[in-house]
Enzyme design. Sequence first.
Site, PDB file in Angstrom:
ATOM      1  N   SER A 127     -61.310  22.285  93.386  1.00 29.52           N
ATOM      2  CA  SER A 127     -60.615  23.199  94.295  1.00 29.52           C
ATOM      3  C   SER A 127     -61.572  24.174  94.984  1.00 29.52           C
ATOM      4  O   SER A 127     -62.595  24.556  94.425  1.00 29.52           O
ATOM      5  CB  SER A 127     -59.576  24.016  93.515  1.00 29.52           C
ATOM      6  OG  SER A 127     -58.692  23.164  92.842  1.00 29.52           O
ATOM      7  N   ASN A 130     -60.073  27.082 100.486  1.00 28.81           N
ATOM      8  CA  ASN A 130     -59.208  26.526 101.536  1.00 28.81           C
ATOM      9  C   ASN A 130     -58.717  25.108 101.256  1.00 28.81           C
ATOM     10  O   ASN A 130     -58.142  24.462 102.130  1.00 28.81           O
ATOM     11  CB  ASN A 130     -59.951  26.542 102.883  1.00 28.81           C
ATOM     12  CG  ASN A 130     -60.210  27.959 103.346  1.00 28.81           C
ATOM     13  OD1 ASN A 130     -59.298  28.785 103.387  1.00 28.81           O
ATOM     14  ND2 ASN A 130     -61.468  28.273 103.613  1.00 28.81           N
ATOM     15  N   SER A 133     -54.032  21.857  97.081  1.00 24.27           N
ATOM     16  CA  SER A 133     -53.262  20.605  97.056  1.00 24.27           C
ATOM     17  C   SER A 133     -53.924  19.549  97.936  1.00 24.27           C
ATOM     18  O   SER A 133     -53.964  18.366  97.595  1.00 24.27           O
ATOM     19  CB  SER A 133     -51.829  20.857  97.545  1.00 24.27           C
ATOM     20  OG  SER A 133     -51.188  21.781  96.698  1.00 24.27           O
ATOM     21  N   GLU A 243     -55.041  11.607  83.055  1.00 24.57           N
ATOM     22  CA  GLU A 243     -55.139  13.065  82.899  1.00 24.57           C
ATOM     23  C   GLU A 243     -53.758  13.722  82.964  1.00 24.57           C
ATOM     24  O   GLU A 243     -53.470  14.657  82.213  1.00 24.57           O
ATOM     25  CB  GLU A 243     -56.073  13.630  83.976  1.00 24.57           C
ATOM     26  CG  GLU A 243     -57.518  13.275  83.699  1.00 24.57           C
ATOM     27  CD  GLU A 243     -58.428  13.400  84.894  1.00 24.57           C
ATOM     28  OE1 GLU A 243     -59.548  12.888  84.812  1.00 24.57           O
ATOM     29  OE2 GLU A 243     -58.010  13.992  85.918  1.00 24.57           O
ATOM     30  N   ARG A 269     -31.599  36.824  63.821  1.00 25.71           N
ATOM     31  CA  ARG A 269     -31.095  38.000  64.549  1.00 25.71           C
ATOM     32  C   ARG A 269     -29.569  38.073  64.489  1.00 25.71           C
ATOM     33  O   ARG A 269     -28.885  37.076  64.776  1.00 25.71           O
ATOM     34  CB  ARG A 269     -31.548  37.906  66.015  1.00 25.71           C
ATOM     35  CG  ARG A 269     -31.043  38.991  66.924  1.00 25.71           C
ATOM     36  CD  ARG A 269     -31.703  40.314  66.643  1.00 25.71           C
ATOM     37  NE  ARG A 269     -31.335  41.324  67.640  1.00 25.71           N
ATOM     38  CZ  ARG A 269     -31.614  42.613  67.497  1.00 25.71           C
ATOM     39  NH1 ARG A 269     -32.258  43.056  66.421  1.00 25.71           N
ATOM     40  NH2 ARG A 269     -31.268  43.476  68.429  1.00 25.71           N
ATOM     41  N   GLN A 280     -21.722  30.385  71.149  1.00 29.51           N
ATOM     42  CA  GLN A 280     -21.779  29.102  71.869  1.00 29.51           C
ATOM     43  C   GLN A 280     -22.797  29.128  73.018  1.00 29.51           C
ATOM     44  O   GLN A 280     -23.459  28.129  73.293  1.00 29.51           O
ATOM     45  CB  GLN A 280     -20.400  28.742  72.409  1.00 29.51           C
ATOM     46  CG  GLN A 280     -19.479  28.212  71.314  1.00 29.51           C
ATOM     47  CD  GLN A 280     -18.177  27.682  71.864  1.00 29.51           C
ATOM     48  OE1 GLN A 280     -17.696  28.148  72.887  1.00 29.51           O
ATOM     49  NE2 GLN A 280     -17.586  26.717  71.177  1.00 29.51           N
ATOM     50  N   GLU A 368     -44.356  20.509  93.695  1.00 31.53           N
ATOM     51  CA  GLU A 368     -44.067  19.898  95.008  1.00 31.53           C
ATOM     52  C   GLU A 368     -44.910  18.634  95.195  1.00 31.53           C
ATOM     53  O   GLU A 368     -44.406  17.594  95.637  1.00 31.53           O
ATOM     54  CB  GLU A 368     -44.363  20.896  96.149  1.00 31.53           C
ATOM     55  CG  GLU A 368     -43.397  22.054  96.257  1.00 31.53           C
ATOM     56  CD  GLU A 368     -43.594  23.114  95.176  1.00 31.53           C
ATOM     57  OE1 GLU A 368     -44.698  23.179  94.589  1.00 31.53           O
ATOM     58  OE2 GLU A 368     -42.641  23.871  94.902  1.00 31.53           O
TER      59      GLU A 368
END
Length: 380
Positions: A127, A130, A133, A243, A269, A280, A368
Site C-alpha cells: 500500500s 495514493n 484498494s 492468505e 451478571r 430472550q 467492498e
Amino acid sequence: MDFDLTEAQTAMRDGLRAFLRRECPIDYVRDCDETERFPTELYAKLAAQGWLGLPIAEEYGGSGGSCADLAVFLEEFAGHFEAAANIYYTTVVIAADAISHFGTEAQKRDLLPRLARGEIRFAFSLSEPNSGSDAASLRTRAVLDGDHWVVNGQKMFCSCAQGADYILLMVRTDTAVPKHDGITMLLLDPKTPGVEIRKLKKLGLKPMDLNEIFLTDVRVPAGDVIGAVHGGWHNVLKTLDYERCCLSAVNVGAAQSCLDKALAYTKEREQFGQKISQFQLTRAKLADMEMEIDASRLLLYRSATLVDRGIPNNKQSAIANLASSETYMRAAVNGMRLMGGWGYLMEFDMQRHYRDAKLAEIGGGTSEILRIVISREMLR
Ligand SMILES: Cc1cc2nc3c(=O)[nH]c(=O)nc-3n(C[C@H](O)[C@H](O)[C@H](O)COP(=O)(O)OP(=O)(O)OC[C@H]3O[C@@H](n4cnc5c(N)ncnc54)[C@H](O)[C@@H]3O)c2cc1C
C-alpha cells in the site's frame, strides 16, 4: 467434505491451547496491548516450539503443514491473542509463502530456515498513500543502475516494518506497460541507507506496529528480487486466496473469543433479579453470534480444503474472508452491548476486540472489494 479435525490437528490445537495458557497469560496480552509492545518473548517461545515453521516445507526447516493445519493453528492463536496472530501472519503466512513459491533455491535455503527459527522477521509493503484498494497503481519506483535497483517513493500502512529484518517491497519497475505488468517484489534490508520508517498511531492491534516508509535513493542489489522482475503483481494474486483463508481463521478465532466472553458474562451478571442470560433479547444475540461464527468456520474450512486440494477458490476464500470479518465485527459490537457499561472499561477485554476487529474489514481487501471479487466471479 470432511469437517472433522485430524488427530494431529486436534493434538496441535490442544497443545497450543495449553502452551498459550501457560506461556501467554491474559495479563501478558493486556500488557502488550496497553504498552503497545511487540510480544518478543512469546515470539521466541513459538519459534522454540517449531510453530513458526508450520507451513514451511520440511527440507527448509519447517514441518510442511497444510493450509487447514494453519487455519486450526491461527483460529486457536487469535482466540487467545489476536494481535500476535496477526504478527505471526505477516512473517509466517505472507513472507514464507512468497519465498516458498517464488524465491530462488538459494533464497529459500537462506531465508526459510532462519524464518522458522525465529531469527528473522518480515513485513510486506504494497500500500501507498495514493494506492490502497487500487494497489496495482502503486508509484514507488525502482530503476536499474548497474547491479543495483535504485528505489524512490513512499509506502503507507506497512505492518511490522519496525523490527523487521526484511521488507517485501512492491515497486514499479516498468512504466511503459499496463499497471499490473510492471511491478516487482524486492527483498529490502530496512537498514539500507535511504530507508526511513515511521510509526503510525492506530486504533487497535497495538502490539503490531504500523508504519509508513520513506525511500530515497535506496540501493537494492539487483539479485534481491523475489520472483520474476515485473511479475510481482501476478505472484501476489497467486497466493491471495491462501492468505485470505488464513485471515478468515484469525477472524473466526477472535469472534469465538468475543462470544465465549459474552456468554460467560451474561451467565454471571444479574439485573431485574435474574441472570441477564435469561432475557430472550440476550439469548437472541447469543444465538446470532453462534450461528454466524459457526457459518464462518464452515466457510473457512471449505476454503482451506480447496486451497489444499489445489482447486481454484477465489470466490470461496473471498466469501470466507467477508463473512468472517463482518461476523467478527458484529460479535465485538454485540459483546460490547451485552456487557453494558462494563464492556467500555479498559479492564475488560471486550473493548480490545472492539478496537481490533475493525482491521478485519480492511486488511486482505475491504468489505467492498471482497463483494466486488465475489460478484465478479458470479457474473463470469
Ligand atoms: C492496521 C492496518 C494494517 C495494514 N497492513 C498492511 C500491510 O502490512 N501491507 C500493506 O501493503 N498494506 C497494509 N494495510 C493497508 C490495507 O491493505 C489498505 O488500508 C486497504 O487495502 C484499503 O486501502 P485504503 O486504506 O487506501 O482505502 P481506499 O482504497 O482508499 O478505500 C476507501 C473506501 O473506498 C472503498 N472503495 C475503494 N475502491 C472501491 C470500489 N472499486 N468500489 C467500491 N468501493 C471502493 C473502500 O472499500 C473503502 O471503503 C494495512 C492497513 C491497516 C489499517
